[in-house]
Design an enzyme around this catalytic site. Structure first.
Site, PDB file in Angstrom:
ATOM      1  CE  LYS A   1       0.493  -7.902  -0.650  1.00  0.00           C
ATOM      2  NZ  LYS A   1       0.431  -8.981   0.335  1.00  0.00           N
ATOM      3  CG  ASP A   2      -0.384   1.764  -0.511  1.00  0.00           C
ATOM      4  OD1 ASP A   2       0.627   1.148  -0.913  1.00  0.00           O
ATOM      5  OD2 ASP A   2      -0.845   2.767  -1.085  1.00  0.00           O
TER       6      ASP A   2
END
Length: 300
Positions: free
Chosen positions: A45-46
């Site tokens: 998700k970064d």
């Protein structure tokens, strides 16, 4: 200063390593995992957090000194909190009450403000996490709702970066890719790139038992019946706008016991300290042994 030294931790997002698993019986299949836990925030998700924020900055939706607001199951929140902190934004995250205390402590350590909501209520209820996030955004000056579930910057991050990494790391030898669905951006973005390179590549969904996504894939329809699951970060009670079901070839439902048993086996026999969603993905991959050269991203 050499070119191997980065000036910001944001430069370390992406370019994660690929690992071949060797301790599972996969028959003729070769099973690989993309170690997304190597991202600074510990998950895939970064990538979308950086994409969403920087696209919002370029479009003027996010102004200096503004506030980033999001409904999240945890990992997107960590990515947004990480990127937001380094860029000087206030971050408010609305999180269902089933999320682990460790993730909440992590978020608070990054400076995010946390709002806990109920995980047993449907969309439309004021305590449903997305409804609560929208309400907070509407009452917060200079706010930007990241809205990972419908933001095109989400799948674009995977189409532009994650998918080409997989394609090159696997030397263009990919038969199937297994992903989960939280916001839907991962599978959509990967498929947009990979199926253009090779239309025969199979996109496989690993879905927690109780979620509606696998039913939507296998039956062409779904009806949420109030199901719940302990796995964090994947599984939904609706079909996100970012999820294009036309790209998905197969879906498997994985129950809590199988997901947690699998991630324990991965830790003990492969040394990967992943999370429950990782266990769900690997369990689904093991059901897909008719394919070869399976690849799946792993999250912490």
């Amino acid at each position: 200063m050499t070119s191997d030294i980065s000036s910001s931790i944001l430069d370390l997002i992406g370019d994660t390593l690929m690992l071949k698993l060797s301790s599972f019986d996969t028959g003729l299949c070769e099973l690989y995992v993309k170690l997304e836990l190597q991202n600074p925030g510990g998950s895939i998700k970064d990538r979308i957090a950086l994409s969403i924020i920087e696209d919002a900055e370029r479009s003027g939706q996010l102004v200096p000194g503004g506030t980033i607001i999001e409904a999240t199951a945890g990992n997107t929140g960590i990515g947004l909190a990480l990127v937001g902190a380094l860029k000087g934004y206030r971050v408010i995250l609305v999180i269902p009450d089933k999320m682990s205390r460790e993730k909440i402590f992590h978020l608070e350590g990054l400076g995010a403000e946390i709002v806990i909501t109920r995980s047993d209520v449907p969309e439309g209820h004021p305590e449903y996490y997305q409804d609560r996030a929208r309400a907070i955004a509407s009452n917060t000056k200079d706010s930007f709702l990241a809205n990972q579930f419908s933001n095109p910057s989400n799948p674009a991050a995977h189409r532009t970066f994650t998918a080409p990494e997989i394609w090159h790391q696997m030397d263009r030898n990919v038969d199937a890719v297994v992903t989960g669905v939280g916001s839907g951006g991962t599978v959509t973005g990967l498929a947009q790139f990979l199926k253009e390179k090779n239309p025969k590549i199979q996109m496989v969904i690993a879905d927690p038992d109780g979620s509606v996504v696998a039913d939507a894939v296998t039956k062409g329809d779904y009806c949420y019946r109030g199901g719940s699951w302990l796995v964090e970060g994947i599984g939904e009670d609706f079909i996100p706008e970012t999820l294009n079901l036309d790209y998905i070839d197969k879906g498997y439902e994985i129950d809590n016991e199988e997901a947690f048993r699998t991630i324990r086996d991965i830790a003990m026999h492969e040394g990967i300290l992943g999370g429950s969603s990782c266990g769900t993905l690997v369990a689904a991959a093991l059901k897909s042994v008719s394919y070869t050269h399976l690849t799946l991203p792993t999250k912490a």
